[in-house]
Design a protein around this motif. Structure first.
Motif, PDB file in Angstrom:
ATOM      1  N   UNK A   1      12.583   6.825  -4.287  1.00  7.41           N
ATOM      2  CA  UNK A   1      11.975   6.899  -5.499  1.00  7.41           C
ATOM      3  C   UNK A   1      10.848   7.535  -5.319  1.00  7.41           C
ATOM      4  N   UNK A   2       9.945   7.946  -6.328  1.00  8.16           N
ATOM      5  CA  UNK A   2       8.685   8.387  -6.301  1.00  8.16           C
ATOM      6  C   UNK A   2       7.726   7.372  -5.726  1.00  8.16           C
TER       7      UNK A   2
ATOM      8  N   UNK B   1       0.784  -1.381   0.231  1.00  8.26           N
ATOM      9  CA  UNK B   1      -0.060  -0.076  -0.013  1.00  8.26           C
ATOM     10  C   UNK B   1       0.861   1.479  -0.040  1.00  8.26           C
ATOM     11  N   UNK B   2       0.581   2.224  -0.806  1.00 17.30           N
ATOM     12  CA  UNK B   2       1.424   3.415  -0.812  1.00 17.30           C
ATOM     13  C   UNK B   2       0.782   4.225   0.266  1.00 17.30           C
TER      14      UNK B   2
ATOM     15  N   UNK C   1       8.807  12.738  -2.195  1.00 12.48           N
ATOM     16  CA  UNK C   1       7.547  13.616  -2.146  1.00 12.48           C
ATOM     17  C   UNK C   1       7.813  14.640  -1.286  1.00 12.48           C
ATOM     18  N   UNK C   2       7.036  15.498  -1.289  1.00 10.88           N
ATOM     19  CA  UNK C   2       6.723  16.561  -0.045  1.00 10.88           C
ATOM     20  C   UNK C   2       5.848  16.062   1.055  1.00 10.88           C
ATOM     21  N   UNK C   3       6.244  15.175   1.901  1.00 20.86           N
ATOM     22  CA  UNK C   3       5.726  14.415   2.988  1.00 20.86           C
ATOM     23  C   UNK C   3       6.503  14.636   4.224  1.00 20.86           C
TER      24      UNK C   3
ATOM     25  N   UNK D   1       0.158   3.926 -11.091  1.00 27.00           N
ATOM     26  CA  UNK D   1       0.323   2.822 -10.470  1.00 27.00           C
ATOM     27  C   UNK D   1      -0.169   1.779 -11.030  1.00 27.00           C
ATOM     28  N   UNK D   2      -1.650   1.921 -11.588  1.00 28.62           N
ATOM     29  CA  UNK D   2      -2.343   0.644 -12.245  1.00 28.62           C
ATOM     30  C   UNK D   2      -1.822   0.323 -13.695  1.00 28.62           C
TER      31      UNK D   2
END
Length: 273
Positions: free
Chosen positions: A218-219, A165-166, A199-201, A254-255
């Motif tokens: 990675x992304x 899960x992302x 990412x910006x997290x 992602x799909x």
């Protein structure tokens, strides 16, 4: 077999309820739709309902010109045979045989039955051609107002080997992680939450909140795909009212990059908005 014109009584789970309670599966002439049915049977929770919906797509028969009437009869017969085959694979609570366009009918039935999950099979094509020419999985991602499972061969009719899960700091991500952990607990399989460092997290906080998090430079789409295999189930969240421009969001990326089935969890709308 349920006539789609007859009102249904099944209600959508309340906010926070399981998305595996009422599952609607699209059946067409492809083997991928049978994979979708088998995997839906695995994910449906005990006591949940599973409905198989097969649609004779009449617009295809029109291409036969003067022989359209005969072609339509053959199309409906073939669609009914596909539905029978799907019933052999999964113990469905109801079946629907209709005419029209598959995803249009799926979305109408989803709304009428207050279904929580639509399941369709993905066809083996490249992402660019899929987004250009369309396909049932593309249309379902764009049009469905509930969660969507895009099914690929790999683990159905068995449980997935792991659930990936992302994770970021969005409400959609939290909904996806809740669904992934609930499902992993029920199916007794490994869950891998993936956090991207690019990412910006606040990756440190996300890691602190879950000891089992996998940090990746990675992304998020690349990190999620790298953590999965053909026998995985990838789960990703999606905000309600997402932009409908094809290829514009994380879920679609992602799909089409994943090698396995992908569950796109639709987060609940914020009533304050």
């Amino acid at each position: 077999m349920q006539d789609p014109a007859v009102p249904a009584s099944q209600g959508r789970p309340a906010a926070g309820g399981s998305i595996f309670r009422t599952v609607l599966v699209g059946i067409d002439e492809t083997a991928e739709s049978l994979v979708a049915a088998a995997q839906a049977g695995v994910l449906r929770e005990p006591g949940g309902r599973l409905v198989l919906l097969a649609v004779a797509e009449r617009h295809l028969a029109v291409q036969a010109g003067l022989a359209a009437a005969h072609a339509e009869d053959e199309l409906r017969a073939a669609t009914e045979a596909d539905l029978d085959h799907a019933q052999e694979l999964v113990d469905a609570d109801d079946t629907v045989l209709a005419s029209g366009r598959l995803v249009d009918v799926l979305c109408r039935e989803c709304d009428r039955r207050d279904a929580s999950l639509i399941v369709v099979g993905v066809r083996p094509h490249r992402r660019v051609s899929a987004l250009t020419f369309g396909g049932h999985e593309v249309d379902a991602l764009q049009d469905a107002e509930c969660s969507v499972l895009i099914a690929r061969p790999g683990w159905g009719p068995h449980r997935p080997q792991r659930i990936v899960v992302g994770v970021d700091d969005s409400p959609a991500s939290r909904a996806a992680e809740a669904a992934a952990r609930s499902l992993a607990g029920r199916l007794a399989c490994e869950v891998v939450p993936v956090v991207s460092l690019s990412g910006d997290v606040d990756a440190a906080t996300l890691k602190a909140e879950r000891e089992d998090a996998l940090l990746d430079p990675r992304s998020l789409p690349d990190a999620v795909v790298a953590a999965s295999s053909e026998r995985s189930l990838v789960v990703v969240g999606r905000e309600p009212g997402h932009a409908r421009r094809r290829g514009a969001d994380l879920a679609e990326r992602i799909v089409y990059a994943a090698r396995c089935s992908v569950l796109v969890v639709r987060a609940q709308a914020d009533p304050a908005r």
